[in-house]
Design a protein around this motif. Structure first.
Motif, mmCIF file in Angstrom:
data_model
loop_
_atom_site.group_PDB
_atom_site.id
_atom_site.type_symbol
_atom_site.label_atom_id
_atom_site.label_comp_id
_atom_site.label_asym_id
_atom_site.label_seq_id
_atom_site.Cartn_x
_atom_site.Cartn_y
_atom_site.Cartn_z
ATOM 1 N N UNK A 137 35.936 37.575 46.256
ATOM 2 C CA UNK A 137 36.509 38.669 45.477
ATOM 3 C C UNK A 137 35.544 39.180 44.422
ATOM 4 N N UNK A 205 36.976 45.964 50.363
ATOM 5 C CA UNK A 205 37.518 44.613 50.182
ATOM 6 C C UNK A 205 38.320 44.204 51.416
ATOM 7 N N UNK A 208 42.860 40.447 53.089
ATOM 8 C CA UNK A 208 43.571 39.186 52.871
ATOM 9 C C UNK A 208 43.235 38.531 51.536
ATOM 10 N N UNK A 210 44.523 38.203 48.520
ATOM 11 C CA UNK A 210 45.651 38.353 47.596
ATOM 12 C C UNK A 210 45.966 36.979 47.024
ATOM 13 N N UNK A 212 45.069 35.310 44.495
ATOM 14 C CA UNK A 212 43.907 34.529 44.056
ATOM 15 C C UNK A 212 43.122 33.885 45.193
ATOM 16 N N UNK A 213 43.415 34.253 46.437
ATOM 17 C CA UNK A 213 42.650 33.694 47.540
ATOM 18 C C UNK A 213 41.316 34.419 47.633
ATOM 19 N N UNK A 214 40.272 33.692 47.956
ATOM 20 C CA UNK A 214 38.962 34.317 48.068
ATOM 21 C C UNK A 214 38.107 33.557 49.062
ATOM 22 N N UNK A 215 37.158 34.274 49.676
ATOM 23 C CA UNK A 215 36.145 33.584 50.467
ATOM 24 C C UNK A 215 35.151 32.962 49.486
ATOM 25 N N UNK A 246 39.179 43.870 36.930
ATOM 26 C CA UNK A 246 40.100 44.745 37.681
ATOM 27 C C UNK A 246 41.521 44.191 37.706
ATOM 28 N N UNK A 251 46.215 48.796 39.620
ATOM 29 C CA UNK A 251 45.817 49.135 40.989
ATOM 30 C C UNK A 251 44.314 49.346 41.042
ATOM 31 N N UNK A 252 43.787 49.382 42.256
ATOM 32 C CA UNK A 252 42.356 49.609 42.423
ATOM 33 C C UNK A 252 41.973 50.988 41.886
ATOM 34 N N UNK A 255 41.324 50.911 38.306
ATOM 35 C CA UNK A 255 40.019 50.329 37.968
ATOM 36 C C UNK A 255 38.907 51.328 38.266
#
Lengths: 301, 234
Positions: A137, A205, A208, A210, A212-215, A246, A251-252, A255
């Motif tokens: 993220x 982006x 998936x 959302x 607080x999940x991140x690669x 952000x 919303x995006x 930002x």
């Protein structure tokens, strides 16, 4: 070639809970024509208890590897196939050195890389192009100048059609409206050109990300999660930010408005003046998101 | 000297949806179970408010679904903690858990969920066995991205509760079904779900894909005194 602002603050929630800042950044001028900006956000969870070390290591290694591979990037930039191979090699080198660094800190059998888990955002700027790489993220937002064209066609003596062309979300939009003229007169067809500055996500982006999940660099096959893009038509400004900024907005698009405002303010007041204000604005944002924030704004000349 | 206006517009905290799913079947009227549940939720509210105040980065929004014959929203509007008041539930009818899941799944879609939200906390409380086909509704919830990412807690009231169903809802080996066999235990578990779990879900800490982590990591489980069975009434 570039001017930039770079700041990092510890999140309001981390201050309360006595947790160190998990963000890191590194900026390196490789030579007169090439710069690398690297930002990382350590996960900060109880399983990622050393992610502040992981993030710092990631940005330091990124700057080093990009410096070493500048020539190869320049050589292969115009060929998609060769660039794909170069980016794969570059990213795998970053991962390998990052893991080797962790093993050196721990022991040769260590494999709990999630303890050092981090995202990574890299922006490589050359005089002719910009190369963006991202895993995890965070935001890389560019601001570009686009032409806002208005054409007027006379329909009758009392009515004209106004056609407006502008860019939105990187798409060309055409809108049309009819205007009644209140007084008699000759209306000539006129073209108006007003520059409009449009912010857009330099890398789309993944949907998936959302909750607080991140690669992360610590994943088993992180290259699967790497995104990259190139721009030959360079933007006016690039913002690199960890998600603590952000996440303070609804919303995006909101930002994007922040990024557009930064561009206007830098143009109006100068980068040095805005540099003195940025940390207080970041602090306000962190009071809402609770998270650490790293913010880099790069003006390309 | 002119003050420079901060870039961007209004800043907002991230929404954190907290949803009770409460069994209102006829059996909940026996042995004071429904009275105990209403009391437990009411008792938890001040503690929940404290957690919300201590975590201003999260905008805690509370609602409740009730299920017996069919399922309805008991409190349908996501309500901020400072304005949230509990309305007592009444018990009568069957245990249409599947319909409760269907109702829940509609609210976990995007929209109305926002991609900036924090992981929702879903607390299922039941004393019996479903009387409808719950599996379809449950699968709908678990198939949704926000259903997957939610922290799902189950509290079984009494020994007749079908814990296998409640386990399927939780779907996380690190979070067991909580067995409440007395009003005191029920108060303890409701308070835990609405404070410890809420605090964990409020954290901005990240997690990697397919991990069962929430927020800051593993959620500390409530202490259970397994030796004191004399207090069991259900």
């Amino acid at each position: 070639m570039v001017e930039y602002i770079a700041h990092k603050i510890i999140g309001s929630k981390h201050i309360k809970e006595n947790i160190v800042c998990q963000d890191a950044y590194c900026v390196k001028k490789i030579d007169e024509n090439n710069y690398i900006f690297s930002v990382a956000d350590g996960h900060g969870s109880s399983k990622s208890y050393k992610s502040h070390i992981g993030s710092q290591s990631a940005v330091d290694i990124s700057c080093k590897i990009f410096s070493e591979m500048t020539e190869e990037i320049l050589l292969n930039i115009k060929s998609k196939e060769l660039l794909d191979l170069t980016i794969t090699r570059l990213f795998n080198k970053i991962i390998k050195e990052w893991k080797d660094n962790i093993i050196a800190l721990e022991n040769e059998n260590f494999n709990d890389f999630i303890a050092y888990g981090t995202t990574l955002l890299n922006v490589f700027i050359n005089k002719n192009f910009v190369l963006y790489l991202q895993i995890g993220d965070g935001d890389i937002v560019s601001v570009k100048k686009n032409i806002n064209v208005i054409k007027r066609k006379v329909l009758t003596k009392r009515t004209i059609i106004e056609e407006k062309y502008f860019f939105e979300d990187n798409k060309l939009i055409k809108s049309k409206k009819e205007i009644r003229i209140k007084s008699m007169g000759i209306v000539k067809k006129t073209d108006f050109k007003n520059p409009v500055f449009i912010p857009y996500q330099s890398i789309q982006k993944r949907i998936d990300y959302i909750a607080n999940e991140t690669a992360s660099l610590c994943l088993k096959n992180p290259i699967k999660y790497l995104d990259y893009s190139i721009e030959f038509n360079k933007p006016e400004m690039i913002i690199i930010s960890t998600d603590g900024y952000s996440n303070a907005y609804g919303s995006q698009q909101k930002f994007f408005d922040v990024c557009k405002d930064y561009y206007k303010l830098i143009k109006e007041y100068g980068i040095s003046k805005i540099d003195t204000e940025v940390e207080s604005w970041m602090r306000e944002a962190s009071n809402k998101s609770g998270d650490d924030i790293t913010f880099i704004s790069i003006i390309l000349k | 000297m002119t003050e420079i206006k901060r870039p961007g517009g209004e800043m907002v905290s991230r929404p954190l949806h907290f949803i009770f799913l409460a069994d209102c079947s006829g059996s909940m009227s026996y042995d004071g179970k429904m009275v105990a549940l209403n009391n437990a939720i009411r008792e938890a509210l001040p503690h929940m408010k404290s957690v919300a105040d201590e975590n201003p980065n999260a905008q805690v929004l509370v609602r409740a679904i009730k299920f017996s014959n069919g399922a309805q929203w008991h409190i349908s509007q996501p309500t901020e903690m400072e304005n949230f008041n509990w309305i007592d539930l009444q018990a009568n009818g069957g245990t249409d858990l599947g319909k409760a899941f269907e109702l829940l799944s509609e609210q976990l879609k995007m929209p109305p969920m926002n991609d900036r939200a924090l992981p929702p906390v879903l607390v299922l409380i039941s004393d019996g066995q479903p009387t409808d086909d719950y599996q379809i509704g449950l699968q709908k919830v678990l198939d949704l991205p926000w259903g997957k990412k939610a922290v799902r807690i189950s509290i079984a009231i009494g020994d007749d509760a079908d814990t296998s169903v409640l386990e399927k809802f939780v779907n996380n080996p690190e979070i067991p079904v909580l067995q409440a066999n007395s009003p005191e235990m029920l108060v303890k578990y409701i308070k835990w779900a609405s404070t410890v779990v809420l605090k964990s879900a409020s954290s901005p800490a990240s997690q990697t894909p397919n991990s069962n982590q929430t927020g800051n990591g593993n959620i500390p489980m409530p202490n259970v005194d397994t030796n004191n069975n004399s207090a069991d009434v259900w």
